[in-house]
Design a protein around this motif. Structure first.
Motif, PDB file in Angstrom:
ATOM      1  N   VAL A  35     125.696   1.756 101.405  1.00  0.00           N
ATOM      2  CA  VAL A  35     124.656   2.378 101.150  1.00  0.00           C
ATOM      3  C   VAL A  35     123.283   1.706 100.832  1.00  0.00           C
ATOM      4  CG1 VAL A  35     122.763   4.396 100.902  1.00  0.00           C
ATOM      5  CG2 VAL A  35     125.371   4.594 100.428  1.00  0.00           C
ATOM      6  N   ARG A  37     119.771   2.510 100.628  1.00  0.00           N
ATOM      7  CA  ARG A  37     119.320   3.565  99.813  1.00  0.00           C
ATOM      8  C   ARG A  37     119.386   4.816 100.178  1.00  0.00           C
ATOM      9  NH1 ARG A  37     114.838   4.832 103.471  1.00  0.00           N
ATOM     10  NH2 ARG A  37     115.436   4.190 105.114  1.00  0.00           N
ATOM     11  N   TYR A  38     118.459   5.762  98.325  1.00  0.00           N
ATOM     12  CA  TYR A  38     118.485   6.927  98.803  1.00  0.00           C
ATOM     13  C   TYR A  38     116.928   7.285  98.508  1.00  0.00           C
ATOM     14  CZ  TYR A  38     119.942   7.020  93.717  1.00  0.00           C
ATOM     15  OH  TYR A  38     120.508   6.695  92.351  1.00  0.00           O
ATOM     16  N   HIS A  39     117.146   8.573  98.889  1.00  0.00           N
ATOM     17  CA  HIS A  39     115.662   9.158  98.364  1.00  0.00           C
ATOM     18  C   HIS A  39     115.976  10.161  97.193  1.00  0.00           C
ATOM     19  CE1 HIS A  39     112.429  12.140  98.927  1.00  0.00           C
ATOM     20  NE2 HIS A  39     111.494  11.353  98.166  1.00  0.00           N
ATOM     21  N   LYS A  47     119.145  14.578  97.634  1.00  0.00           N
ATOM     22  CA  LYS A  47     118.676  13.613  98.154  1.00  0.00           C
ATOM     23  C   LYS A  47     119.525  13.504  99.115  1.00  0.00           C
ATOM     24  CE  LYS A  47     120.316  11.873  93.024  1.00  0.00           C
ATOM     25  NZ  LYS A  47     120.575  11.979  92.272  1.00  0.00           N
ATOM     26  N   ILE A  48     118.849  12.406 100.461  1.00  0.00           N
ATOM     27  CA  ILE A  48     118.925  11.760 100.595  1.00  0.00           C
ATOM     28  C   ILE A  48     119.599  10.035 101.308  1.00  0.00           C
ATOM     29  CG2 ILE A  48     118.252  11.308 103.598  1.00  0.00           C
ATOM     30  CD1 ILE A  48     115.915  13.711 103.238  1.00  0.00           C
ATOM     31  N   TYR A  49     120.469   9.383 102.085  1.00  0.00           N
ATOM     32  CA  TYR A  49     121.342   8.361 101.649  1.00  0.00           C
ATOM     33  C   TYR A  49     120.632   8.250 102.906  1.00  0.00           C
ATOM     34  CZ  TYR A  49     123.523  10.141  97.133  1.00  0.00           C
ATOM     35  OH  TYR A  49     123.340  10.708  96.144  1.00  0.00           O
ATOM     36  N   TYR A  50     121.227   7.090 102.877  1.00  0.00           N
ATOM     37  CA  TYR A  50     120.948   5.975 104.000  1.00  0.00           C
ATOM     38  C   TYR A  50     121.660   4.403 104.386  1.00  0.00           C
ATOM     39  CZ  TYR A  50     115.786   8.793 104.476  1.00  0.00           C
ATOM     40  OH  TYR A  50     115.503   9.646 104.230  1.00  0.00           O
ATOM     41  N   GLU A  55     121.948   5.311 109.943  1.00  0.00           N
ATOM     42  CA  GLU A  55     122.193   6.548 109.322  1.00  0.00           C
ATOM     43  C   GLU A  55     121.914   7.145 108.504  1.00  0.00           C
ATOM     44  OE1 GLU A  55     126.607   7.446 111.453  1.00  0.00           O
ATOM     45  OE2 GLU A  55     126.027   5.166 110.363  1.00  0.00           O
ATOM     46  N   SER A  56     121.651   8.453 108.223  1.00  0.00           N
ATOM     47  CA  SER A  56     121.387   9.269 107.112  1.00  0.00           C
ATOM     48  C   SER A  56     122.311  10.468 107.250  1.00  0.00           C
ATOM     49  CB  SER A  56     120.289   9.505 106.718  1.00  0.00           C
ATOM     50  OG  SER A  56     119.344  10.656 107.837  1.00  0.00           O
ATOM     51  N   HIS A  57     122.486  10.788 105.516  1.00  0.00           N
ATOM     52  CA  HIS A  57     123.435  12.000 104.946  1.00  0.00           C
ATOM     53  C   HIS A  57     122.304  12.863 104.279  1.00  0.00           C
ATOM     54  CE1 HIS A  57     126.706  14.601 104.791  1.00  0.00           C
ATOM     55  NE2 HIS A  57     125.916  14.820 103.691  1.00  0.00           N
ATOM     56  N   ARG A  58     122.085  13.842 104.169  1.00  0.00           N
ATOM     57  CA  ARG A  58     121.393  14.501 103.116  1.00  0.00           C
ATOM     58  C   ARG A  58     122.105  15.893 102.014  1.00  0.00           C
ATOM     59  NH1 ARG A  58     119.895  19.889 101.916  1.00  0.00           N
ATOM     60  NH2 ARG A  58     120.858  20.475 103.868  1.00  0.00           N
TER      61      ARG A  58
END
Length: 133
Positions: A35, A37-39, A47-50, A55-58
């Motif tokens: 990963v 970064r994440y928000h 949280k959304i991971y990048y 690609e991203s995943h919520r």
């Protein structure tokens, strides 16, 4: 996205929300999973991971009780950061305190080794952290 990476994201979110895992452990696990970064959105409780690929995943997170203050105070966020770093508080109280200081979300850059906390008007506080072990 690999299922193992998605599981790690979920485990880190749940582990933080249930105070079973520390921030350094989250950094280590997410870094090992690739990963970037994440928000964390405190208002939406997610949280959304990048990944570096784009690609991203919520992941749904636990809702906090505090309504973020209208005015952002970097000193208030910094005080909450110091309190959690010295283990005076745990993650849930940390989220409550940063919200009370006007924080509506934060972004953690694992590659840049910093967390950026921000308020409604874009005011921000940046906290560097050491690389994962």
């Amino acid at each position: 996205m690999q299922e193992k990476v998605i599981r790690t994201m979920q485990e880190c979110t749940d582990g933080s929300d249930h105070e079973r895992i520390s921030f350094p452990e989250v950094v280590m696990k997410l870094t090992q999973a690739g990963v970037e970064r994440y928000h964390a959105d405190l208002l939406r409780a997610e949280k959304i991971y990048y990944l570096p690929s784009g690609e991203s995943h919520r992941v749904q997170a636990a809702q906090i009780e505090a309504v973020p203050a209208m005015v952002f105070t970097a000193d208030g966020v910094a005080a909450a950061v110091r309190a959690i770093q010295t283990q005076q508080i745990r993650y849930r109280e940390f989220c409550e305190r940063i919200a009370q200081a006007g924080c509506v979300g934060y972004m953690v850059s694992l590659t840049g080794r910093r967390a950026v906390y921000y308020g409604r008007s874009g005011d921000s506080y940046v906290e560097p952290f050491p690389a994962a072990a």
